[in-house]
Design an enzyme around this catalytic site. Structure first.
Site, PDB file in Angstrom:
ATOM      1  N   HIS A  82       0.838  -1.187   0.000  1.00 51.13           N
ATOM      2  CA  HIS A  82       0.000   0.000   0.000  1.00 51.13           C
ATOM      3  C   HIS A  82       0.871   1.234   0.000  1.00 51.13           C
ATOM      4  O   HIS A  82       1.960   1.265   0.541  1.00 51.13           O
ATOM      5  CB  HIS A  82      -0.933   0.027   1.219  1.00 51.13           C
ATOM      6  CG  HIS A  82      -0.189  -0.079   2.511  1.00 51.13           C
ATOM      7  ND1 HIS A  82       0.246  -1.282   3.012  1.00 51.13           N
ATOM      8  CD2 HIS A  82       0.220   0.835   3.400  1.00 51.13           C
ATOM      9  CE1 HIS A  82       0.883  -1.067   4.157  1.00 51.13           C
ATOM     10  NE2 HIS A  82       0.879   0.196   4.419  1.00 51.13           N
TER      11      HIS A  82
ATOM     12  N   MET B 262       6.375   6.527  -3.795  1.00 52.23           N
ATOM     13  CA  MET B 262       5.779   7.466  -2.823  1.00 52.23           C
ATOM     14  C   MET B 262       4.899   6.689  -1.850  1.00 52.23           C
ATOM     15  O   MET B 262       3.683   6.659  -1.990  1.00 52.23           O
ATOM     16  CB  MET B 262       4.961   8.522  -3.570  1.00 52.23           C
ATOM     17  CG  MET B 262       5.767   9.280  -4.617  1.00 52.23           C
ATOM     18  SD  MET B 262       4.840  10.571  -5.435  1.00 52.23           S
ATOM     19  CE  MET B 262       3.625   9.622  -6.339  1.00 52.23           C
ATOM     20  N   ASP B 263       5.533   6.083  -0.891  1.00 51.31           N
ATOM     21  CA  ASP B 263       4.825   5.191   0.021  1.00 51.31           C
ATOM     22  C   ASP B 263       4.587   5.871   1.365  1.00 51.31           C
ATOM     23  O   ASP B 263       5.409   6.665   1.823  1.00 51.31           O
ATOM     24  CB  ASP B 263       5.671   3.921   0.220  1.00 51.31           C
ATOM     25  CG  ASP B 263       4.893   2.788   0.831  1.00 51.31           C
ATOM     26  OD1 ASP B 263       5.499   1.743   1.130  1.00 51.31           O
ATOM     27  OD2 ASP B 263       3.676   2.945   1.025  1.00 51.31           O
ATOM     28  N   GLY B 264       3.466   5.547   1.977  1.00 54.30           N
ATOM     29  CA  GLY B 264       3.236   6.009   3.347  1.00 54.30           C
ATOM     30  C   GLY B 264       2.126   7.020   3.515  1.00 54.30           C
ATOM     31  O   GLY B 264       1.922   7.516   4.624  1.00 54.30           O
TER      32      GLY B 264
END
Lengths: 254, 420
Positions: A253, B195-197
């Site tokens: 995710h 672009m994680d988080g």
């Protein structure tokens, strides 16, 4: 003149404060490095209980990428393999770009007692004690995909010659996976990949197989430590446990 | 072409602790009470100060402590630069002094600089924030004062390529636009970012996920601005993976609307800043309106040349390789190629990134602490320096970017037989 002197004094003062600020930063860095080394020593000595019984349920396949210059140090490679064997890792994929490991390690492993060799393909698998060691090089990465593409094209052309008004070829990811297996490059996807070398990159490890592989840079092979390997595996096992209870679709995710 | 880099420093000395020094500098910022990237204290300080180019340095208007400190530092021979983040999240810690370098002359005011550098990509840019502490080696010797001249990133009309880098006519002044310690010739040409988080950032603040994605958009805008300013040629961002279609429908719909809004809002900026936009991924799954808009933006920006912004939407690294194999098989079907002639370079030519100026990223950044590629640029990242940071993407700011670039420059990189 007074203005120039006051400017010099101000400049000196600011420079002094800058040094004063940088000194504790360097000390903090040095301290963290020493703490890390101490931790590795304690792990190696067995002083920390939680690192003794590693849960390897999630670590089915481990990959090691070694920079080719460092891969010539066969002693270190064999030491690393013995560490992994003692930890209980069952399947190890060794990779270096230029195939140095294929030439040096494979010979040693074959000459060891009770060898079981499964070769004849681009990938040589050698069974060492209770651990399978797979040896790969650059040709097993991008070159293997080229072979798989060629295989798919031939398969499509054979089908095309039988029928007529054939549709345009459509290849899915599953088709490519099956083609890689068919041409002898269908190894498992590693769960964890340890990189030994000066650069933090996987140096062309088979791209198809590292989709969800955890990548950890271990530094130089010369300075490898047993405690660092144990810690990397421990951290990996802990990390995956955090996602165990989550639905699969949330696993990745952003 | 892949190239090796050496350890460098501002004075050519090694940078053994630059990355850790930066991390330690953040600790120092906390100790001095200037907050971290996750607090609002830095934003408050920045907001209290008007932009540098609008200030009269000789006569501070707000006699509070922050302004006094700012005035003192600005009037010193050292080169202190401050940047107002009033319109976005302030991700940077309190600015730190740079090492002695070209200094700002004691002028009453600096020239007015438009926020996005004006049109056509040929206007002066506001220098980015200098916010780290370099190594001690950068202190000696103290340079002489000379006027600061901020030049646009593409002011170098005559470009000489040397080891894959380019130098302009005003090289010293262009280096002035870079954070000290970073050398333009050793900057990566292509930076890729996962672009994680966003979701975890929002959850940590008890905010809805949509707030996280909005904050992530602001962080992307900032990173694009910095990349433009520092001369990065290609910026690839992983906005939406093929696996993300499995997320809740409401979130997916929000993301699609967000992408559409971002493209619409920034068309003018892309043209003004000469940003070429490319969308890679399986666009057939995108809403029709977004597909159409993406094609229009790509077409409108195709002649822009300052920087390429590649947005991976509905992208899969394996899918990229599979579609390359498919394209090759079409050539085989039409007799243009024999199956035995298929090589890895032919496959590379059919990947979605092939038409990009520098298709393979030199530096790949992933935020939020995860250390995997997650099906992003699997083929292209063979020689990419991997930089994993625990910072969530909405918090990724200039300091983090500088840290990543330092990490790239610091590592000795070799690429097998292609050692340079």
């Amino acid at each position: 003149m007074q203005r120039v002197q006051s400017s010099k004094i101000l400049r000196f003062t600011l420079g002094f404060f800058w040094c004063l600020l940088h000194l504790p930063v360097s000390i903090v860095h040095l301290g963290s490095y020493l703490i890390k080394q101490l931790l590795y020593y304690m792990i190696s000595s067995g002083l920390l209980q939680k690192y003794q019984n590693l849960q390897l349920d999630k670590l089915r396949y481990l990959a090691i990428v070694v920079e080719s210059e460092e891969a010539k140090n066969t002693t270190k490679i064999k030491q690393l393999l013995s560490w992994l064997s003692s930890i209980g890792v069952k399947y190890v994929t060794l990779y270096d770009m230029e195939g140095v490991l294929k030439k040096s390690v494979e010979t040693d492993l074959k000459s060891s007692e009770n060898p079981s060799v499964a070769d004849g393909n681009a990938v040589a698998s050698v069974h060492q004690e209770r651990m399978t060691v797979e040896l790969l090089s650059f040709s097993d990465g991008k070159g293997a995909v080229a072979k798989a593409a060629s295989f798919l094209c031939l398969q499509y052309l054979e089908g095309d010659s039988v029928g007529y008004n054939k549709m345009e070829p459509v290849f899915t990811e599953t088709d490519v996976t099956n083609a890689l297996k068919a041409v002898g490059h269908g190894g498992p996807d590693p769960d964890l990949l340890l990189v030994y070398g000066p650069a933090r990159c996987h140096l062309g490890f088979p791209a198809w197989r590292i989709r969800y592989t955890e990548i950890v840079h271990m530094g130089s092979l010369r300075s490898m430590k047993y405690g660092a390997v144990v810690k990397a595996i421990y951290d990996f096992s802990k990390k995956h446990q955090n996602y165990e209870n989550m639905p699969q679709f949330v696993y990745e995710h952003f | 072409m892949p190239r090796g880099i050496k350890r460098i420093g501002a004075t050519g000395m090694p940078f053994p602790f630059s990355r850790e020094a930066l991390a330690g500098a953040r600790c120092a910022a906390l100790c001095f009470g200037f907050g971290s990237s996750r607090t609002t204290s830095t934003t408050a300080v920045a907001k209290a100060l008007p932009p540098p180019h609008l200030r009269d340095l000789s006569r501070p208007k707000n006699p509070n402590l922050a302004t006094i400190v700012y005035t003192m530092l600005s009037s010193s021979p050292f080169h202190f630069r401050f940047h107002s983040h009033s319109h976005s999240h302030s991700h940077s810690p309190f600015p730190y002094p740079s090492p002695p370098s070209p200094v700002i002359a004691n002028l009453p005011s600096l020239p007015r600089v438009p926020p996005y550098g004006g049109g056509g990509g040929c206007r002066p840019l506001q220098p980015p924030l200098v916010s780290y502490i370099p190594s001690l080696g950068a202190l000696v010797p103290f340079p002489e004062k000379k006027p600061c001249c901020v030049l646009p990133a593409d002011a170098a009309a005559s470009i000489e390529s040397r080891q894959g880098a380019w130098r302009g006519e005003h090289e010293e002044d262009e280096e002035d636009a870079l954070p000290s310690g970073l050398r333009r010739e050793w900057l990566p040409r292509h930076v890729a970012v996962i672009m994680d988080g966003n979701s975890r950032w929002a959850k940590a603040r008890s905010l809805p996920t949509s707030a996280g994605h909005e904050a992530g958009y602001k962080a992307l805008r900032e990173m694009l601005r910095l990349s433009c300013a520092w001369g990065i040629r290609v910026l690839t961002v992983f906005a939406f993976s093929s696996e993300n279609w499995l997320r809740p429908k409401a979130e997916v719909d929000f993301l699609m609307m967000l992408f559409e809004r971002i493209l619409r809002e920034n068309i003018g900026n892309f043209l003004r800043e000469s940003i070429r936009v490319r969308i890679i991924g399986d666009s057939s799954k995108l809403p029709f309106a977004l597909q159409k808009l993406a094609k229009e933006v790509e077409e409108m920006s195709r002649n822009n040349s300052r920087i390429e912004l590649v947005v991976a939407v509905s992208y899969s690294g394996r899918g990229d390789i599979a579609q390359a194999c498919q394209k090759i098989s079409q050539k085989v079907k039409h007799g243009l190629l024999e199956p035995e002639e298929i090589t890895e370079s032919l496959i590379a030519q059919e990947l979605e990134t092939t038409s990009i100026e520098f298709p393979c990223p030199d530096l790949l950044i992933r935020t939020s602490g995860e250390a995997r590629l997650s099906n992003f640029l699997l083929w292209q990242s063979a020689y990419s320096e991997l930089f994993f940071t625990k910072t969530y993407w909405p918090d990724f700011g200039e300091a983090d970017y500088v840290e990543a670039l330092f990490s790239f420059q610091k590592r000795q990189r070799r690429f097998g037989q292609r050692i340079t």
